[in-house]
Design an enzyme around this catalytic site. Structure first.
Site, PDB file in Angstrom:
ATOM      1  N   GLU B  49       0.824  -1.221   0.000  1.00 49.67           N
ATOM      2  CA  GLU B  49       0.000   0.000   0.000  1.00 49.67           C
ATOM      3  C   GLU B  49       0.856   1.267   0.000  1.00 49.67           C
ATOM      4  O   GLU B  49       0.474   2.282  -0.584  1.00 49.67           O
ATOM      5  CB  GLU B  49      -0.953   0.025   1.200  1.00 49.67           C
ATOM      6  CG  GLU B  49      -2.118  -0.944   1.110  1.00 49.67           C
ATOM      7  CD  GLU B  49      -1.784  -2.324   1.670  1.00 49.67           C
ATOM      8  OE1 GLU B  49      -0.599  -2.587   1.969  1.00 49.67           O
ATOM      9  OE2 GLU B  49      -2.720  -3.144   1.804  1.00 49.67           O
ATOM     10  N   PHE B 111     -11.688  -8.099  13.451  1.00 54.53           N
ATOM     11  CA  PHE B 111     -10.584  -8.494  12.589  1.00 54.53           C
ATOM     12  C   PHE B 111     -10.273  -7.378  11.587  1.00 54.53           C
ATOM     13  O   PHE B 111     -11.169  -6.844  10.945  1.00 54.53           O
ATOM     14  CB  PHE B 111     -10.953  -9.777  11.825  1.00 54.53           C
ATOM     15  CG  PHE B 111      -9.906 -10.186  10.822  1.00 54.53           C
ATOM     16  CD1 PHE B 111      -8.645 -10.578  11.240  1.00 54.53           C
ATOM     17  CD2 PHE B 111     -10.174 -10.157   9.462  1.00 54.53           C
ATOM     18  CE1 PHE B 111      -7.662 -10.938  10.327  1.00 54.53           C
ATOM     19  CE2 PHE B 111      -9.196 -10.517   8.536  1.00 54.53           C
ATOM     20  CZ  PHE B 111      -7.943 -10.913   8.972  1.00 54.53           C
ATOM     21  N   GLN B 112      -9.015  -7.030  11.460  1.00 61.55           N
ATOM     22  CA  GLN B 112      -8.538  -5.956  10.586  1.00 61.55           C
ATOM     23  C   GLN B 112      -9.247  -4.629  10.844  1.00 61.55           C
ATOM     24  O   GLN B 112      -9.531  -3.872   9.924  1.00 61.55           O
ATOM     25  CB  GLN B 112      -8.657  -6.369   9.107  1.00 61.55           C
ATOM     26  CG  GLN B 112      -7.667  -7.472   8.754  1.00 61.55           C
ATOM     27  CD  GLN B 112      -7.494  -7.688   7.258  1.00 61.55           C
ATOM     28  OE1 GLN B 112      -8.413  -7.448   6.479  1.00 61.55           O
ATOM     29  NE2 GLN B 112      -6.326  -8.155   6.855  1.00 61.55           N
ATOM     30  N   LYS B 161     -17.857  -1.476   5.566  1.00 64.63           N
ATOM     31  CA  LYS B 161     -18.303  -2.469   4.589  1.00 64.63           C
ATOM     32  C   LYS B 161     -19.822  -2.430   4.377  1.00 64.63           C
ATOM     33  O   LYS B 161     -20.298  -2.505   3.243  1.00 64.63           O
ATOM     34  CB  LYS B 161     -17.887  -3.863   5.068  1.00 64.63           C
ATOM     35  CG  LYS B 161     -18.154  -4.929   4.025  1.00 64.63           C
ATOM     36  CD  LYS B 161     -17.626  -6.280   4.458  1.00 64.63           C
ATOM     37  CE  LYS B 161     -17.834  -7.266   3.300  1.00 64.63           C
ATOM     38  NZ  LYS B 161     -17.404  -8.620   3.636  1.00 64.63           N
ATOM     39  N   MET B 476      23.739  10.180   3.622  1.00 63.75           N
ATOM     40  CA  MET B 476      23.638  11.436   4.362  1.00 63.75           C
ATOM     41  C   MET B 476      23.905  11.227   5.848  1.00 63.75           C
ATOM     42  O   MET B 476      24.499  12.081   6.511  1.00 63.75           O
ATOM     43  CB  MET B 476      22.258  12.068   4.138  1.00 63.75           C
ATOM     44  CG  MET B 476      22.153  13.494   4.636  1.00 63.75           C
ATOM     45  SD  MET B 476      23.378  14.592   3.877  1.00 63.75           S
ATOM     46  CE  MET B 476      22.453  15.229   2.485  1.00 63.75           C
TER      47      MET B 476
END
Lengths: 174, 565
Positions: B49, B111-112, B161, B476
Site C-alpha cells: 500500500e 478483525f482488521q 463495509k 547522508m
C-alpha cells in the site's frame, strides 16, 4: 497571557478530537475546555482557555480556523466580556462548624444543594478569583472534593457569536 | 433509482475525472472491487500500500490532478500512513479511500479493524468516516473539493463495509456544504500596494519561491513579474522548477545544501518577497540570523504559514497565481527607476557570488562521482525528464546538478523526507506522463525500502529508470557521522546488499552495473531505447563523497561549509 477563545464548530463526527489533537500535536496547552450545543443543533460552541505569548495565540487562532469544521474563532479576551465558572464544593461540616460555613457561603452568594450530618455541597459561580477566594476560606474546614466546570465566556454588547454563524451559513447556502 | 454504495462510489470517481487508481484490495473492499472490475478506470495494483500511495502522490505532483488510492481496513490502512504524511507535508492533493469494518463492529476490535481516522488525524487536510450511505456521494464531492482547493492536501474517506453494500437514491452530486471552509484567493489590494511600495524602494530585493507556486500554476505569472522588474529569484527545495533554470534571473535554491549565491543573496538582501513558501527550517537555517537586513513580505494561501517561523512585515493571504495577477496590474503605478542603479549593482554582485562558488565536485576518471551521474542524466535527457528522488544525498545531488525548467519536473519528498518515496512516485509520474522520460535518482538504502514495486512497473509496462547512486552507505547519515561524530559510522553501512543486476533480472526488468566513469553516458544512452519495462542502474560511486556546500543544523545560512575545491 491567559486567553479565552470561543470556537464555533459544525457538530460533526470527531470535531472535538480534531481540536484537542491540534493543541496536543503542536504543543499548545489547554487550561480548560467546555463544549455545548447552541440553539442550532448542527453547531456547537467550544470555550477554550489557553496560555501563550502573542505569537502562539495568533498561531492557535489561525490553526483553529484552518480546521474544515470550524466556522468561527474569536478571542473573547480581546473584547469586553463576562466569564464564569461553576464549582461544586463538598465541604466537611459538623453541627459545630456548620453555622460558620453557611455564613461564608452566603457572603459569596453560593447555594447549599446537599447536606449530610458531616458535610454539605455548595454550588457557586463566578470568575476564577471568586472561586479561588471561597475555596481558600473553606479550606480550613476540610474540603472533601472540588468539581469545576471549565470557564465559559460571553462578550458584552448586542452582537452574538452565533448570530454571525447564521449569516455565514445563509450566505453559503444562497 | 437506488444503487449500492460501491456503485455510487465508482460512478462518483468517474464524475470527478478519475482515470487512474492505485489500490490494494481486501476483505471489506470486495464490493468496491467487484464494481471496479467492470469499470474503465485504470486500476494499478502496487505490491504494498505504501507504494500505491506514493505512486498516487507522484501522479498528482507530475500532473497537477488529484491522486486517488485505496487500501483495505486495518493493516492496509496503516500501511498508507507514511504516504499520507508525505503528501500532507508537501501539500499534495490526494483522496485516500480506506475500507473499514461494518459499522456494527466498529469499536469491538474486530478483525482488521483500525481507527484510521484517528490515526491519521494530524496528517490529513480533512477526513471522513461515512456512517450512512446517504452521505456517501456528498462526502466524495467534498473530499475532492477539499483536496484540490485552497492549500491542497490529502483527504481520507473511511468506508465501512455495510455502508458500501447498502443502497441509496442519493447518487453523485457536486453539492458541497462546507460552512467553515472558504479559502482566500484574492490578496488584499492595500497589502499588495504596500508590498510594491516597499519593493519600489528596495535596493537589494529578492523573490523567494516555494512549492505553492507550482500548486497554484503561477509559474508564468511569476516569470512575467520577475522579468518585468528584473528581480533575482531564489527557490526553496520544493520550489525548484517553478522558475526555469537556466535563466538570467535564476540564482538557485537556498537552504542546507543550496548554492552559495542563494544563501548569500538572502543574507544580504534588503527585501524578500516570499511566494508560496513556508520558511521551513531546512531552508532558513538558524532563524535569528536569517535574512537579517531584509524587510519581508509573504504571499501564501494558508494563513498559518504566515508568521509561523519567520515574522514578516507584510502578510498577503491569497493564492499565488491570483495575487501575482493582481500585482501585474498594479506594477505600472509605481516608479521602478528609483533604485535602478542600485539594483543593477545588486544583480552583478549576485552574479559574482554565483561564479565564485557554483555547485561543483572533483571529477575522477577512475571512480564514478555521484554528481557526474546526475550531470550525465541531465545531458542524455536534454533536461526534459521528470526526476523523482529518494531522500538523502541522492536527493541533494539531483537538486544540485539537474537543471529544471518545468514546474512539474522535480518530484521529491521535501517536508517529511520519506525514504522509499522516489521509485513508486516515478511509477505514478510515468503513468501520468507516458511520453516523458522518468528517472528516479536513488540511493541504495532508499531503493530497498520500496523495491517490491519493480513488480508493479513490470506488470503495467512502466518504463521508468532507477539510477541507484550506490555507495553502500546511508550516505547522508554517514556524512553527518563523518562531519559531526568523528567518522564513527554507527549502523549506516549497507555492505550487505543484493546483486542489483540479478534482482532486476529476477523481476523481469533490465539491470546495468556501471563501475567506470567512461561507461556512464553510453549505458544511459543505451537505456533510453528501452521503453516498455523498468531499467535499474547500479552505479558504484565514490563511497565517501559528501554533499557540499552545507549549512550545518543550527547554523546560519552564511555559515556554510565547503568541500575541497
Amino acid at each position: 497571557m491567559r486567553h479565552i477563545i470561543s470556537v464555533l464548530v459544525e457538530n460533526k463526527f470527531g470535531v472535538l478530537a480534531r481540536i484537542a489533537g491540534l493543541f496536543s500535536g503542536r504543543g499548545y496547552n489547554i487550561e480548560s475546555l467546555s463544549v455545548n450545543a447552541t440553539e442550532n443543533e448542527d453547531i456547537s460552541i467550544m470555550t477554550i482557555v489557553t496560555r501563550g505569548d502573542d505569537h502562539i495565540i495568533e498561531q492557535i487562532i489561525k490553526q483553529l480556523r484552518k480546521l474544515v469544521n470550524t466556522i468561527k474563532v474569536r478571542d473573547v479576551t480581546q473584547v469586553d466580556h463576562i466569564e464564569r465558572e461553576l464549582a461544586l464544593l463538598k465541604v466537611h461540616a459538623t453541627q459545630r462548624t456548620r453555622p460558620d460555613i453557611l455564613s461564608i457561603i452566603e457572603t459569596f452568594r453560593g447555594k447549599v444543594v446537599d447536606i449530610t450530618k458531616e458535610s454539605l455541597v455548595v454550588e457557586i459561580t463566578g470568575d476564577q478569583n471568586k472561586l479561588n477566594a471561597i475555596i481558600n476560606v473553606l479550606e480550613p474546614y476540610g474540603i472533601i472534593e472540588i468539581i469545576k466546570s471549565g470557564t465559559i465566556a460571553i462578550a458584552r454588547g448586542n452582537k452574538s457569536t452565533t448570530d454571525f454563524t447564521k449569516q455565514d451559513i445563509k450566505s453559503q447556502e444562497e | 433509482m437506488s444503487k449500492t454504495g460501491a456503485e455510487i462510489l465508482v460512478e462518483c470517481l468517474k464524475k470527478h475525472n478519475v482515470d487512474l487508481i492505485f489500490g490494494y484490495p481486501g476483505g471489506v473492499l470486495l464490493h468496491i472491487y467487484d464494481r471496479l472490475f467492470d469499470s474503465d478506470i485504470l486500476h494499478v495494483l502496487p505490491r504494498h500500500e505504501q507504494g500505491g500511495i506514493h505512486a498516487a502522490d507522484g501522479y498528482a505532483r507530475s500532473t497537477g490532478k488529484v491522486g486517488v488510492c485505496f487500501g483495505t481496513s486495518g493493516p492496509g490502512a496503516t500501511n498508507l500512513v507514511t504516504g499520507i504524511a508525505t503528501a500532507y507535508l508537501d501539500s499534495v492533493p490526494l483522496v485516500v479511500f480506506t475500507g473499514q469494518v461494518s459499522t456494527n463492529l466498529i469499536g469491538g476490535d474486530a478483525f482488521q479493524e483500525a481507527d484510521i481516522v484517528g490515526i491519521t488525524r494530524p496528517i490529513v487536510k480533512h477526513s471522513y468516516l461515512v456512517k450512512d450511505v446517504e452521505d456517501l456521494a456528498p462526502t466524495i464531492a467534498e473530499a475532492f473539493h477539499l483536496a484540490k482547493t485552497g492549500r491542497p492536501g490529502p483527504v481520507l474517506v473511511d468506508l465501512p463495509k455495510d455502508v458500501i453494500a447498502a443502497k441509496s437514491k442519493n447518487l453523485c452530486s457536486t453539492d458541497i456544504k462546507l460552512v467553515g471552509y472558504n479559502p482566500t484567493y484574492e490578496g488584499h489590494p492595500m497589502q499588495i500596494k504596500k508590498m510594491l511600495k516597499m519593493l519600489e524602494n528596495a535596493k537589494a530585493p529578492v523573490v523567494l519561491i516555494g512549492g505553492g507556486v507550482k500548486w497554484s500554476n503561477a509559474h508564468e505569472e511569476l516569470k512575467k513579474f520577475v522579468e518585468t522588474l528584473n528581480l533575482p529569484v531564489v527557490s526553496s527545495l520544493m520550489g525548484i522548477g517553478a522558475f526555469p533554470n537556466p535563466h538570467k534571473n535564476w540564482v538557485g535554491w537556498a537552504g542546507m545544501h543550496g548554492n552559495y549565491a542563494s544563501n548569500k543573496t538572502l543574507t544580504e538582501a534588503d527585501f524578500i518577497l516570499a511566494i508560496g513558501t513556508r520558511f521551513s527550517d531546512r531552508t532558513t537555517g538558524r532563524l535569528d540570523a536569517y535574512a537579517p537586513k531584509a524587510k519581508k513580505a509573504q504571499i501564501d494561501i494558508d494563513p498559518t504559514s504566515i508568521d509561523k517561523n519567520v515574522k514578516v512585515d507584510i502578510p498577503i493571504v491569497g493564492d499565488c497565481k491570483t495575487v501575482l495577477n493582481q500585482i501585474l496590474n498594479y506594477i505600472k503605478d509605481f516608479n521602478w527607476d528609483k533604485c535602478k542603479n542600485d539594483r543593477e549593482d545588486w544583480l552583478k554582485k549576485i552574479e559574482y557570488w554565483n561564479n565564485e562558488r557554483p555547485f561543483s565536485y572533483k571529477f575522477s576518471d577512475k571512480i564514478i562521482k555521484p554528481q557526474f551521474v546526475v550531470e550525465k542524466i541531465y545531458e542524455v535527457t536534454n533536461g526534459d525528464a521528470i526526476i523523482t528522488t529518494e531522500v538523502g544525498q541522492n536527493q541533494m545531488w539531483a537538486a544540485q546538478f539537474y537543471k529544471f525548467k518545468d514546474p512539474r519536473q522535480f518530484i521529491t519528498s521535501g517536508g517529511l523526507g520519506t525514504m522509499g518515496y522516489g521509485f513508486p512516485a516515478a511509477i505514478g509520474a510515468k503513468l501520468g506522463n507516458p511520453n516523458k522520460e522518468v528517472f528516479d535518482i536513488a540511493g541504495d538504502g532508499s531503493f530497498l525500502m520500496n523495491m517490491q514495486e519493480l513488480c508493479t512497473a513490470v506488470q503495467y509496462r512502466v518504463g521508468v529508470k532507477v539510477a541507484i547512486l550506490n555507495n553502500k552507505f546511508l550516505g547522508m547519515i554517514r556524512q553527518w557521522q563523518h562531519l559531526f561524530y568523528n567518522k564513527r559510522y554507527s549502523y549506516s553501512c549497507l555492505e550487505c546488499q543484493p546483486d542489483f543486476v540479478k534482482l532486476a533480472d529476477a523481476y523481469g526488468c533490465v539491470g546495468f552495473q556501471v563501475v567506470n566513469p567512461s561507461d556512464v553516458e553510453p549505458v544511459l544512452r543505451e537505456s533510453l531505447k528501452i521503453k516498455d519495462k523498468p531499467v535499474l542502474f547500479d552505479f558504484l560511486v565514490d563511497r565517501e563523497e559528501n554533499v557540499y556546500p552545507m549549512v550545518p543544523a543550527g547554523a546560519a545560512l552564511n555559515e556554510m561549509i565547503y568541500g575541497e575545491k
